[in-house]
Design a protein around this motif. Structure first.
Motif, PDB file in Angstrom:
ATOM      1  N   HIS A  65       0.856  -1.186   0.000  1.00 23.93           N
ATOM      2  CA  HIS A  65       0.000   0.000   0.000  1.00 23.93           C
ATOM      3  C   HIS A  65       0.894   1.240   0.000  1.00 23.93           C
ATOM      4  O   HIS A  65       1.853   1.319   0.776  1.00 23.93           O
ATOM      5  CB  HIS A  65      -0.849   0.055   1.286  1.00 23.93           C
ATOM      6  N   LEU A  66       0.608   2.213  -0.836  1.00 25.25           N
ATOM      7  CA  LEU A  66       1.276   3.502  -0.714  1.00 25.25           C
ATOM      8  C   LEU A  66       0.805   4.173   0.573  1.00 25.25           C
ATOM      9  O   LEU A  66      -0.342   4.011   0.986  1.00 25.25           O
ATOM     10  CB  LEU A  66       0.948   4.386  -1.915  1.00 25.25           C
ATOM     11  N   ASP A  67       1.696   4.940   1.220  1.00 24.43           N
ATOM     12  CA  ASP A  67       1.333   5.556   2.496  1.00 24.43           C
ATOM     13  C   ASP A  67       0.295   6.664   2.279  1.00 24.43           C
ATOM     14  O   ASP A  67       0.137   7.209   1.180  1.00 24.43           O
ATOM     15  CB  ASP A  67       2.573   6.103   3.201  1.00 24.43           C
ATOM     16  N   ASN A  68      -0.411   6.990   3.357  1.00 25.08           N
ATOM     17  CA  ASN A  68      -1.517   7.936   3.263  1.00 25.08           C
ATOM     18  C   ASN A  68      -1.080   9.334   2.849  1.00 25.08           C
ATOM     19  O   ASN A  68      -1.834  10.058   2.190  1.00 25.08           O
ATOM     20  CB  ASN A  68      -2.271   7.991   4.590  1.00 25.08           C
ATOM     21  N   VAL A  69       0.132   9.730   3.219  1.00 27.52           N
ATOM     22  CA  VAL A  69       0.635  11.044   2.812  1.00 27.52           C
ATOM     23  C   VAL A  69       0.781  11.094   1.297  1.00 27.52           C
ATOM     24  O   VAL A  69       0.350  12.060   0.643  1.00 27.52           O
ATOM     25  CB  VAL A  69       1.985  11.356   3.491  1.00 27.52           C
ATOM     26  N   THR A  70       1.363  10.041   0.723  1.00 31.24           N
ATOM     27  CA  THR A  70       1.520   9.973  -0.726  1.00 31.24           C
ATOM     28  C   THR A  70       0.170   9.938  -1.423  1.00 31.24           C
ATOM     29  O   THR A  70      -0.048  10.629  -2.432  1.00 31.24           O
ATOM     30  CB  THR A  70       2.334   8.728  -1.119  1.00 31.24           C
ATOM     31  N   LEU A  71      -0.747   9.135  -0.893  1.00 28.08           N
ATOM     32  CA  LEU A  71      -2.074   9.035  -1.496  1.00 28.08           C
ATOM     33  C   LEU A  71      -2.811  10.368  -1.442  1.00 28.08           C
ATOM     34  O   LEU A  71      -3.509  10.747  -2.395  1.00 28.08           O
ATOM     35  CB  LEU A  71      -2.891   7.949  -0.787  1.00 28.08           C
ATOM     36  N   THR A  72      -2.662  11.096  -0.348  1.00 28.28           N
ATOM     37  CA  THR A  72      -3.308  12.403  -0.216  1.00 28.28           C
ATOM     38  C   THR A  72      -2.759  13.373  -1.263  1.00 28.28           C
ATOM     39  O   THR A  72      -3.516  14.098  -1.923  1.00 28.28           O
ATOM     40  CB  THR A  72      -3.092  12.969   1.191  1.00 28.28           C
ATOM     41  N   ARG A  74      -1.558  12.684  -4.087  1.00 25.54           N
ATOM     42  CA  ARG A  74      -1.990  12.271  -5.421  1.00 25.54           C
ATOM     43  C   ARG A  74      -3.506  12.281  -5.589  1.00 25.54           C
ATOM     44  O   ARG A  74      -4.025  11.931  -6.646  1.00 25.54           O
ATOM     45  CB  ARG A  74      -1.461  10.856  -5.714  1.00 25.54           C
ATOM     46  N   GLY A  75      -4.215  12.652  -4.541  1.00 29.87           N
ATOM     47  CA  GLY A  75      -5.665  12.692  -4.601  1.00 29.87           C
ATOM     48  C   GLY A  75      -6.305  11.315  -4.645  1.00 29.87           C
ATOM     49  O   GLY A  75      -7.405  11.154  -5.184  1.00 29.87           O
ATOM     50  N   LEU A  76      -5.636  10.328  -4.053  1.00 27.05           N
ATOM     51  CA  LEU A  76      -6.098   8.943  -4.148  1.00 27.05           C
ATOM     52  C   LEU A  76      -6.512   8.344  -2.802  1.00 27.05           C
ATOM     53  O   LEU A  76      -6.888   7.169  -2.750  1.00 27.05           O
ATOM     54  CB  LEU A  76      -4.984   8.060  -4.741  1.00 27.05           C
ATOM     55  N   LEU A  77      -6.453   9.129  -1.739  1.00 27.59           N
ATOM     56  CA  LEU A  77      -6.738   8.554  -0.426  1.00 27.59           C
ATOM     57  C   LEU A  77      -8.150   7.994  -0.351  1.00 27.59           C
ATOM     58  O   LEU A  77      -8.393   6.961   0.279  1.00 27.59           O
ATOM     59  CB  LEU A  77      -6.545   9.605   0.664  1.00 27.59           C
ATOM     60  N   SER A  78      -9.104   8.634  -1.017  1.00 28.31           N
ATOM     61  CA  SER A  78     -10.500   8.190  -0.948  1.00 28.31           C
ATOM     62  C   SER A  78     -10.725   6.873  -1.677  1.00 28.31           C
ATOM     63  O   SER A  78     -11.763   6.227  -1.481  1.00 28.31           O
ATOM     64  CB  SER A  78     -11.428   9.258  -1.523  1.00 28.31           C
ATOM     65  N   VAL A  79      -9.773   6.469  -2.521  1.00 31.06           N
ATOM     66  CA  VAL A  79      -9.914   5.202  -3.249  1.00 31.06           C
ATOM     67  C   VAL A  79      -8.828   4.213  -2.832  1.00 31.06           C
ATOM     68  O   VAL A  79      -8.446   3.338  -3.600  1.00 31.06           O
ATOM     69  CB  VAL A  79      -9.905   5.414  -4.783  1.00 31.06           C
ATOM     70  N   LYS A  80      -8.336   4.352  -1.612  1.00 34.79           N
ATOM     71  CA  LYS A  80      -7.296   3.447  -1.127  1.00 34.79           C
ATOM     72  C   LYS A  80      -7.750   2.005  -1.276  1.00 34.79           C
ATOM     73  O   LYS A  80      -8.852   1.639  -0.894  1.00 34.79           O
ATOM     74  CB  LYS A  80      -6.983   3.751   0.342  1.00 34.79           C
ATOM     75  N   GLY A  81      -6.869   1.196  -1.844  1.00 27.83           N
ATOM     76  CA  GLY A  81      -7.208  -0.191  -2.138  1.00 27.83           C
ATOM     77  C   GLY A  81      -7.363  -0.435  -3.625  1.00 27.83           C
ATOM     78  O   GLY A  81      -7.337  -1.579  -4.072  1.00 27.83           O
TER      79      GLY A  81
END
Length: 210
Positions: A65-72, A74-81
């Motif tokens: 899993h990419l970490d939440n900071v990276t996902l945030t 990239r605008g991807l935190l809401s679709v984690k997984g």
């Protein structure tokens, strides 16, 4: 990849016997357990590993899993997984490193902390079977499709969408979400990922209804 002539089975003892037989002819065997979120991959992997004993090591894809900071960022935190929220290159590199013996440790994922644990797992010296488990191990999309060539054998978990939804809602309830929030999370994200996996599933050596 080993393909069973009658792959739809329910008895994991047959799968274990076939894996053991193939492992006896190989110095290191890679087996993938794939399926949609909530299909029971981790549970099945644990059962198979218990039967195989210390010759088997489970390696979860969730450690990438990419970490939440990276996902945030990239605008991807809401679709984690979703597929794009994983480090595919890192995972692919680890598979090769484990196969050629240049690596022995691998990352794991702590669901309670929602974070990756670097070097959270170690392949024991006794292991001759690497049992990988994850949503996208048999996934026919660019980049991911190449993973299928890395498996000596594979298992696909066949689970209805209704059962997936029930299990996924319970998963978020167990994480402390309210019933409303859990259902919304599943409807907005988890089931979308599940449908994507199901639509792009590659053939497996065995298909197990779960």
């Amino acid at each position: 990849m080993l393909i069973d002539t009658n792959p739809h089975i329910t008895d994991i003892n047959k799968v274990v016997a076939d894996i053991s037989a193939q492992a006896s002819n190989s110095s290191l065997l890679t087996v993938a357990i794939a399926g949609a979120p909530g299909s029971g991959k981790s549970t099945l992997a644990a059962k198979v590993a218990t039967k195989l004993g210390d010759t088997c090591c489970i390696i979860p894809m969730d450690g990438f899993h990419l970490d939440n900071v990276t996902l945030t960022k990239r605008g991807l935190l809401s679709v984690k997984g979703a597929p794009e929220t994983f480090d595919l290159a890192g995972f692919s590199h680890l598979i090769e490193a484990l196969k050629d013996g240049s690596a022995q440790q691998f990352p794991t994922f702590d669901r309670d902390q929602d974070s990756v644990i670097d070097n959270g797992g170690t392949v024991p010296d006794t292991a001759s079977i690497l049992l990988f488990e994850g949503n996208y191990l048999l996934f026919d999309e660019p980049g991911w499709v190449e993973l299928a060539d890395k498996w000596d054998a594979s298992i696909w978990l066949d689970v209805s969408e209704a059962v997936l939804e029930e299990r996924l809602i319970q998963r978020w309830l167990d994480q402390g979400m309210s019933p409303e929030a859990a259902k919304a999370r599943v409807q907005m994200n988890d089931l979308a990922n599940a449908r994507r996996v199901l639509e792009k599933a590659l053939p497996a050596a065995w298909v197990i209804s779960n």
